[in-house]
Design an enzyme around this catalytic site. Structure first.
Site, PDB file in Angstrom:
ATOM      1  NE  ARG A  15      91.361 -20.413  39.179  1.00  0.00           N
ATOM      2  CZ  ARG A  15      92.230 -21.400  39.350  1.00  0.00           C
ATOM      3  NH1 ARG A  15      91.971 -22.611  38.884  1.00  0.00           N
ATOM      4  NH2 ARG A  15      93.356 -21.220  40.031  1.00  0.00           N
ATOM      5  CB  CYS A 240      93.143 -29.362  39.449  1.00  0.00           C
ATOM      6  SG  CYS A 240      93.443 -29.290  37.677  1.00  0.00           S
ATOM      7  CG  ASN A 249      93.071 -23.573  46.185  1.00  0.00           C
ATOM      8  OD1 ASN A 249      91.988 -23.619  45.622  1.00  0.00           O
ATOM      9  ND2 ASN A 249      94.200 -23.446  45.550  1.00  0.00           N
TER      10      ASN A 249
HETATM   11  P1  HMG Z   1      90.865 -26.823  22.735  1.00  0.00           P
HETATM   12  O1  HMG Z   1      89.643 -27.655  22.522  1.00  0.00           O
HETATM   13  O2  HMG Z   1      92.188 -27.431  22.378  1.00  0.00           O
HETATM   14  O3  HMG Z   1      90.709 -25.395  22.065  1.00  0.00           O
HETATM   15  O4  HMG Z   1      90.912 -26.395  24.258  1.00  0.00           O
HETATM   16  P2  HMG Z   1      90.744 -24.915  20.582  1.00  0.00           P
HETATM   17  O5  HMG Z   1      91.604 -23.703  20.550  1.00  0.00           O
HETATM   18  O6  HMG Z   1      91.043 -26.042  19.634  1.00  0.00           O
HETATM   19  O7  HMG Z   1      89.215 -24.473  20.365  1.00  0.00           O
HETATM   20  C1  HMG Z   1      88.146 -25.412  20.374  1.00  0.00           C
HETATM   21  C2  HMG Z   1      86.832 -24.663  20.561  1.00  0.00           C
HETATM   22  O8  HMG Z   1      86.842 -24.023  21.825  1.00  0.00           O
HETATM   23  C3  HMG Z   1      86.625 -23.546  19.536  1.00  0.00           C
HETATM   24  O9  HMG Z   1      85.203 -23.435  19.337  1.00  0.00           O
HETATM   25  C4  HMG Z   1      87.082 -22.317  20.259  1.00  0.00           C
HETATM   26  O10 HMG Z   1      86.493 -21.129  19.791  1.00  0.00           O
HETATM   27  C5  HMG Z   1      86.613 -22.624  21.670  1.00  0.00           C
HETATM   28  P3  HMG Z   1      84.502 -23.983  18.009  1.00  0.00           P
HETATM   29  O11 HMG Z   1      85.205 -23.262  16.884  1.00  0.00           O
HETATM   30  O12 HMG Z   1      84.790 -25.460  18.009  1.00  0.00           O
HETATM   31  O13 HMG Z   1      83.054 -23.641  18.214  1.00  0.00           O
HETATM   32  N1  HMG Z   1      87.417 -21.923  22.687  1.00  0.00           N
HETATM   33  C6  HMG Z   1      86.887 -21.190  23.682  1.00  0.00           C
HETATM   34  N2  HMG Z   1      85.628 -20.897  24.030  1.00  0.00           N
HETATM   35  C7  HMG Z   1      85.460 -20.088  25.116  1.00  0.00           C
HETATM   36  N3  HMG Z   1      86.477 -19.590  25.849  1.00  0.00           N
HETATM   37  C8  HMG Z   1      87.749 -19.874  25.526  1.00  0.00           C
HETATM   38  C9  HMG Z   1      87.977 -20.708  24.412  1.00  0.00           C
HETATM   39  N4  HMG Z   1      89.116 -21.164  23.834  1.00  0.00           N
HETATM   40  C10 HMG Z   1      88.747 -21.910  22.798  1.00  0.00           C
HETATM   41  N5  HMG Z   1      88.740 -19.376  26.264  1.00  0.00           N
HETATM   42  C11 HMG Z   1      91.499 -24.883  26.016  1.00  0.00           C
HETATM   43  C12 HMG Z   1      91.970 -25.591  24.760  1.00  0.00           C
HETATM   44  C13 HMG Z   1      92.737 -24.322  26.696  1.00  0.00           C
HETATM   45  C14 HMG Z   1      90.566 -23.762  25.640  1.00  0.00           C
HETATM   46  C15 HMG Z   1      90.776 -25.927  26.908  1.00  0.00           C
HETATM   47  O14 HMG Z   1      91.665 -26.981  27.090  1.00  0.00           O
HETATM   48  C16 HMG Z   1      90.393 -25.381  28.239  1.00  0.00           C
HETATM   49  O15 HMG Z   1      89.491 -24.549  28.334  1.00  0.00           O
HETATM   50  N6  HMG Z   1      91.045 -25.862  29.309  1.00  0.00           N
HETATM   51  C17 HMG Z   1      90.768 -25.359  30.652  1.00  0.00           C
HETATM   52  C18 HMG Z   1      91.147 -26.357  31.670  1.00  0.00           C
HETATM   53  C19 HMG Z   1      90.960 -25.763  33.020  1.00  0.00           C
HETATM   54  O16 HMG Z   1      90.280 -24.768  33.203  1.00  0.00           O
HETATM   55  N7  HMG Z   1      91.580 -26.413  34.024  1.00  0.00           N
HETATM   56  C20 HMG Z   1      91.489 -25.970  35.395  1.00  0.00           C
HETATM   57  C21 HMG Z   1      92.210 -24.676  35.655  1.00  0.00           C
HETATM   58  S1  HMG Z   1      93.956 -24.849  35.871  1.00  0.00           S
HETATM   59  C22 HMG Z   1      94.121 -25.208  37.560  1.00  0.00           C
HETATM   60  O17 HMG Z   1      93.153 -25.386  38.254  1.00  0.00           O
HETATM   61  C23 HMG Z   1      95.502 -25.193  38.166  1.00  0.00           C
HETATM   62  C24 HMG Z   1      95.774 -23.934  38.999  1.00  0.00           C
HETATM   63  O18 HMG Z   1      94.826 -23.778  40.026  1.00  0.00           O
HETATM   64  C25 HMG Z   1      97.187 -24.026  39.618  1.00  0.00           C
HETATM   65  C26 HMG Z   1      97.439 -25.342  40.367  1.00  0.00           C
HETATM   66  O19 HMG Z   1      96.629 -25.705  41.252  1.00  0.00           O
HETATM   67  O20 HMG Z   1      98.435 -25.973  40.042  1.00  0.00           O
HETATM   68  C27 HMG Z   1      95.738 -22.667  38.113  1.00  0.00           C
HETATM   69 MG    MG Z   2      94.845 -24.758  41.934  1.00  0.00          MG
END
Ligand code: HMG
Ligand code: MG
Length: 302
Positions: A15, A240, A249
């Protein structure tokens, strides 16, 4: 120093490791890689991410991956979910637990999940509710616990506040993310003093990125505070995409070298992790940053 007898590692390579990769790894390779990891003795694997594919294209095949991996009954399979839609996809595909995520700093939270911190709680509250109905364990990631790439220093009080809300809403445990790999051990001490005065140490996991090579020192400090759960990524793959400059990581290979050298059991076979690191290194056609891996590959290792 009395070290713990056993430390539990979560493999987040499939992931966190892959999410920032520009090279597409075909689904069959992801599956073969996760199967190798499943066979290493590791107890938990975060196998993919059910976020919007537009945001993380490298993991747009999460459902296919989840359906095709060979489930080892001794491994707990979790996946990252941002909202109920993601949780539903993950539940249909098969998860033992869900990982939700948000940041301790406002700007990183907005960049990463397109919402303010205040607006994130109800979304994650809904995920927690649904996940509990489905009897799933939920891990809450809190990102930018030391520094935010946009705002600078983050205080332990900011982190405690977010942890409190996640625990109140039903999170089973919290993983504290040094998202941009900026912390030094004195910051880890300060944060753990605050966090562990509120929450039991067995509910706290440390998630160090190794951007500046400080992760191993920070793990040592965390061990001294009684923390015995860490996230790591095979070979040190990762980063990220919404934290400029963040590297992978801490490498599972390096953490194993440290822990086994200290006489701490992990249940994981180092040679199998090395094989899995070489497998993905070959697929990505780039050298992974793990020092232990490089040493082993140089022919001087075992
Ligand atoms: P958004 O655009 O604000 O979402 O994104 P929305 O709720 O307004 O929906 C927009 C569209 O997305 C809609 O589709 C939804 O159905 C669809 P439309 O009606 O326009 O056709 N949608 C989805 N589709 C598939 N799967 C879903 C989903 N949700 C909505 N789950 C959202 C908000 C949170 C979804 C977006 O910002 C996002 O996906 N962000 C992910 C960012 C990410 O993955 N970042 C990296 C991971 S975090 C990390 O790495 C840190 C960590 O490792 C810890 C650390 O290191 O600190 C964990
Ligand atoms: Mg991380």
């Amino acid at each position: 120093m009395q070290w713990p007898k056993y430390v539990q590692l979560k493999e987040v390579g499939p992931r966190d490791g892959l999410q920032n990769e520009k090279t597409w790894v075909p689904t069959a390779d992801k599956v073969a890689w996760i199967n190798k990891l499943s066979d290493s003795g590791v107890k938990e694997i975060e196998y993919s991410s059910f976020v919007h594919p537009k945001w993380i294209p490298a993991l747009s095949d999460a459902r296919e991956v989840g359906r095709k991996i060979k489930r080892n009954p001794n491994v707990f399979y979790s996946a990252l979910v941002p909202n109920v839609k993601g949780l539903q996809h993950a539940l249909e595909t098969g998860i033992d637990g869900a990982s939700i995520f948000m940041s301790a700093s406002e700007t990183h939270n907005r960049k990463n999940i397109n919402k303010s911190i205040a607006d994130t709680y109800p979304v994650l509250g809904e995920v927690l509710h649904e996940a509990k109905q489905a009897n799933k364990r939920v891990t809450g990631y809190v990102s930018t616990v030391f520094d935010c790439p946009f705002e600078g220093k983050v205080t332990p009080e900011q982190v405690v506040r977010v942890c409190e809300r996640l625990f109140e809403n039903g999170a089973d445990e919290i993983s504290l993310g040094d998202t941009i790999g900026s912390a030094v051990p004195s910051q880890v001490e300060q944060l753990l003093e605050a966090v562990l005065s509120h929450f039991p140490e067995d509910k706290i996991i440390m998630h160090f990125h190794n951007t500046r090579g400080m992760a191993i020192a920070n793990i040592m400090t965390s061990l001294q505070y009684g923390v015995s759960r860490f996230d790591c990524s095979v070979g040190g793959l990762g980063g990220c995409p919404y934290a400029p400059g963040a590297a992978g990581n801490v490498a599972t290979n390096d953490v194993l070298y440290l822990l086994h050298g200290l006489g701490i059991d992990t249940g994981i076979q180092e040679n199998k992790i090395q094989e899995a690191a070489l497998f993905i290194q070959n697929k990505l056609q780039k050298e992974l940053p793990s020092k232990s891996l490089a040493y082993a590959v140089s022919g001087k290792g075992s």
